[in-house]
Design a protein around this motif. Sequence first.
Motif, PDB file in Angstrom:
ATOM      1  N   LEU A  42      71.263  70.782  33.659  1.00  0.00           N
ATOM      2  CA  LEU A  42      72.202  70.096  32.473  1.00  0.00           C
ATOM      3  C   LEU A  42      73.343  69.708  33.577  1.00  0.00           C
ATOM      4  O   LEU A  42      74.488  68.486  32.878  1.00  0.00           O
ATOM      5  CB  LEU A  42      72.869  71.331  31.387  1.00  0.00           C
ATOM      6  CG  LEU A  42      73.947  70.249  30.651  1.00  0.00           C
ATOM      7  CD1 LEU A  42      73.655  68.906  29.619  1.00  0.00           C
ATOM      8  CD2 LEU A  42      74.541  71.503  29.443  1.00  0.00           C
ATOM      9  N   HIS A  43      74.182  70.241  33.783  1.00  0.00           N
ATOM     10  CA  HIS A  43      74.713  70.148  34.979  1.00  0.00           C
ATOM     11  C   HIS A  43      74.992  68.878  35.782  1.00  0.00           C
ATOM     12  O   HIS A  43      75.341  67.718  35.841  1.00  0.00           O
ATOM     13  CB  HIS A  43      75.408  71.726  35.746  1.00  0.00           C
ATOM     14  CG  HIS A  43      76.016  71.306  36.492  1.00  0.00           C
ATOM     15  ND1 HIS A  43      76.452  70.728  37.724  1.00  0.00           N
ATOM     16  CD2 HIS A  43      77.880  71.405  36.403  1.00  0.00           C
ATOM     17  CE1 HIS A  43      77.502  70.562  38.326  1.00  0.00           C
ATOM     18  NE2 HIS A  43      78.517  71.522  37.808  1.00  0.00           N
ATOM     19  N   ILE A 107      82.283  69.795  37.123  1.00  0.00           N
ATOM     20  CA  ILE A 107      82.134  69.935  36.113  1.00  0.00           C
ATOM     21  C   ILE A 107      81.552  70.884  35.570  1.00  0.00           C
ATOM     22  O   ILE A 107      81.303  71.764  36.516  1.00  0.00           O
ATOM     23  CB  ILE A 107      80.975  69.652  35.776  1.00  0.00           C
ATOM     24  CG1 ILE A 107      81.122  67.637  35.840  1.00  0.00           C
ATOM     25  CG2 ILE A 107      79.558  69.697  34.228  1.00  0.00           C
ATOM     26  CD1 ILE A 107      79.984  66.929  37.121  1.00  0.00           C
ATOM     27  N   SER A 108      82.114  71.969  34.818  1.00  0.00           N
ATOM     28  CA  SER A 108      82.561  73.160  34.642  1.00  0.00           C
ATOM     29  C   SER A 108      81.509  74.049  32.510  1.00  0.00           C
ATOM     30  O   SER A 108      81.176  73.025  32.176  1.00  0.00           O
ATOM     31  CB  SER A 108      84.013  73.796  34.447  1.00  0.00           C
ATOM     32  OG  SER A 108      83.559  74.773  33.916  1.00  0.00           O
ATOM     33  N   ASN A 109      81.084  74.700  32.835  1.00  0.00           N
ATOM     34  CA  ASN A 109      79.518  75.348  31.769  1.00  0.00           C
ATOM     35  C   ASN A 109      80.335  76.851  32.509  1.00  0.00           C
ATOM     36  O   ASN A 109      80.937  77.773  32.266  1.00  0.00           O
ATOM     37  CB  ASN A 109      78.801  75.030  31.601  1.00  0.00           C
ATOM     38  CG  ASN A 109      77.780  74.911  32.443  1.00  0.00           C
ATOM     39  OD1 ASN A 109      78.112  75.147  33.811  1.00  0.00           O
ATOM     40  ND2 ASN A 109      76.445  74.532  32.232  1.00  0.00           N
ATOM     41  N   THR A 110      80.015  77.417  33.291  1.00  0.00           N
ATOM     42  CA  THR A 110      79.883  78.812  33.879  1.00  0.00           C
ATOM     43  C   THR A 110      81.108  79.051  34.630  1.00  0.00           C
ATOM     44  O   THR A 110      81.370  79.905  34.687  1.00  0.00           O
ATOM     45  CB  THR A 110      78.357  79.290  34.582  1.00  0.00           C
ATOM     46  OG1 THR A 110      78.291  78.474  35.167  1.00  0.00           O
ATOM     47  CG2 THR A 110      77.391  78.958  33.425  1.00  0.00           C
ATOM     48  N   LEU A 112      84.568  77.789  34.768  1.00  0.00           N
ATOM     49  CA  LEU A 112      85.462  77.061  34.330  1.00  0.00           C
ATOM     50  C   LEU A 112      86.273  78.541  34.571  1.00  0.00           C
ATOM     51  O   LEU A 112      87.641  77.612  34.843  1.00  0.00           O
ATOM     52  CB  LEU A 112      85.633  77.066  32.651  1.00  0.00           C
ATOM     53  CG  LEU A 112      86.858  76.598  31.525  1.00  0.00           C
ATOM     54  CD1 LEU A 112      86.946  74.946  32.745  1.00  0.00           C
ATOM     55  CD2 LEU A 112      86.436  76.500  30.426  1.00  0.00           C
ATOM     56  N   ASP A 135      84.766  70.574  30.748  1.00  0.00           N
ATOM     57  CA  ASP A 135      84.567  71.636  30.439  1.00  0.00           C
ATOM     58  C   ASP A 135      82.951  71.207  29.117  1.00  0.00           C
ATOM     59  O   ASP A 135      83.106  70.502  28.255  1.00  0.00           O
ATOM     60  CB  ASP A 135      85.462  71.963  29.456  1.00  0.00           C
ATOM     61  CG  ASP A 135      85.238  73.316  28.699  1.00  0.00           C
ATOM     62  OD1 ASP A 135      83.798  74.088  28.853  1.00  0.00           O
ATOM     63  OD2 ASP A 135      86.064  73.994  27.698  1.00  0.00           O
ATOM     64  N   LEU A 136      81.890  71.767  29.330  1.00  0.00           N
ATOM     65  CA  LEU A 136      80.893  71.029  28.919  1.00  0.00           C
ATOM     66  C   LEU A 136      80.906  72.160  27.722  1.00  0.00           C
ATOM     67  O   LEU A 136      80.354  71.556  26.567  1.00  0.00           O
ATOM     68  CB  LEU A 136      79.568  71.154  29.745  1.00  0.00           C
ATOM     69  CG  LEU A 136      79.046  70.511  30.643  1.00  0.00           C
ATOM     70  CD1 LEU A 136      78.420  71.280  31.748  1.00  0.00           C
ATOM     71  CD2 LEU A 136      79.286  69.159  30.533  1.00  0.00           C
ATOM     72  N   ASN A 137      81.571  73.269  27.485  1.00  0.00           N
ATOM     73  CA  ASN A 137      82.074  74.058  26.274  1.00  0.00           C
ATOM     74  C   ASN A 137      82.212  73.430  25.276  1.00  0.00           C
ATOM     75  O   ASN A 137      81.980  73.964  24.218  1.00  0.00           O
ATOM     76  CB  ASN A 137      81.846  75.852  27.060  1.00  0.00           C
ATOM     77  CG  ASN A 137      81.201  76.423  27.873  1.00  0.00           C
ATOM     78  OD1 ASN A 137      79.664  76.479  27.047  1.00  0.00           O
ATOM     79  ND2 ASN A 137      81.423  76.714  29.183  1.00  0.00           N
ATOM     80  N   THR A 138      83.455  73.086  25.373  1.00  0.00           N
ATOM     81  CA  THR A 138      83.814  72.201  24.261  1.00  0.00           C
ATOM     82  C   THR A 138      84.354  71.058  24.929  1.00  0.00           C
ATOM     83  O   THR A 138      85.109  69.912  23.183  1.00  0.00           O
ATOM     84  CB  THR A 138      85.973  73.036  24.806  1.00  0.00           C
ATOM     85  OG1 THR A 138      86.065  72.220  26.037  1.00  0.00           O
ATOM     86  CG2 THR A 138      85.775  74.690  24.571  1.00  0.00           C
ATOM     87  N   THR A 139      83.293  70.605  25.275  1.00  0.00           N
ATOM     88  CA  THR A 139      83.130  69.427  25.406  1.00  0.00           C
ATOM     89  C   THR A 139      84.688  67.898  25.227  1.00  0.00           C
ATOM     90  O   THR A 139      84.835  67.197  23.792  1.00  0.00           O
ATOM     91  CB  THR A 139      82.125  68.499  24.241  1.00  0.00           C
ATOM     92  OG1 THR A 139      82.193  68.813  23.048  1.00  0.00           O
ATOM     93  CG2 THR A 139      80.914  69.226  24.334  1.00  0.00           C
TER      94      THR A 139
END
Length: 180
Positions: A42-43, A107-110, A112, A135-139
Amino acid sequence: MRTLAKWSIQDYHLMIDSGVLNNRFVELIEGEIVEMSPEGPLHRFINDKIAEYLRDLLRGQAKVFESHPITLSNSEPEPDIAVVRLPNTNYLTRHPYPEDIYWLVEISNTTLEEDIGKKRKIYAQASINEYWIIDLNTTSVIVFREASGDDYQSKFTVTEGTITPLAFPNLLVEVTNLIS
């Protein structure tokens, strides 16, 4: 008490040139050689999509590098995206310096916490005037602007609409092209 030995940019480059760091996924952060997190599908997909979008928008105005080093005073991080000055030939014998950089994107998911903490601090200390975190977690896109000392004077978060980069006041970057 023991003290951790810090590496200079020159030391780090000598290690790279000698092959000591071959097959190691590392970057120099505040004088420490740090292993980078593995990149998930995804990243990689989002990184590629954003880089292509920015290349289309900035063609002839700036170079968009993906996951390549930038050289700061005591760090050589590899931001996901660096938007830098042309001509591209400036970087034949060196990586971009802070004065070459229009803005950076992580680009951040893990990662951040690291991106908002340590990376924000070193980018601000280097006077990189604009820094975005996807922030991929909160789009959402977290935008930091106006570097001063070891932080930024301005921070805002967007989930829709457009962002106008400081270096390109006539450019409208569609947020949906960054987060979806």
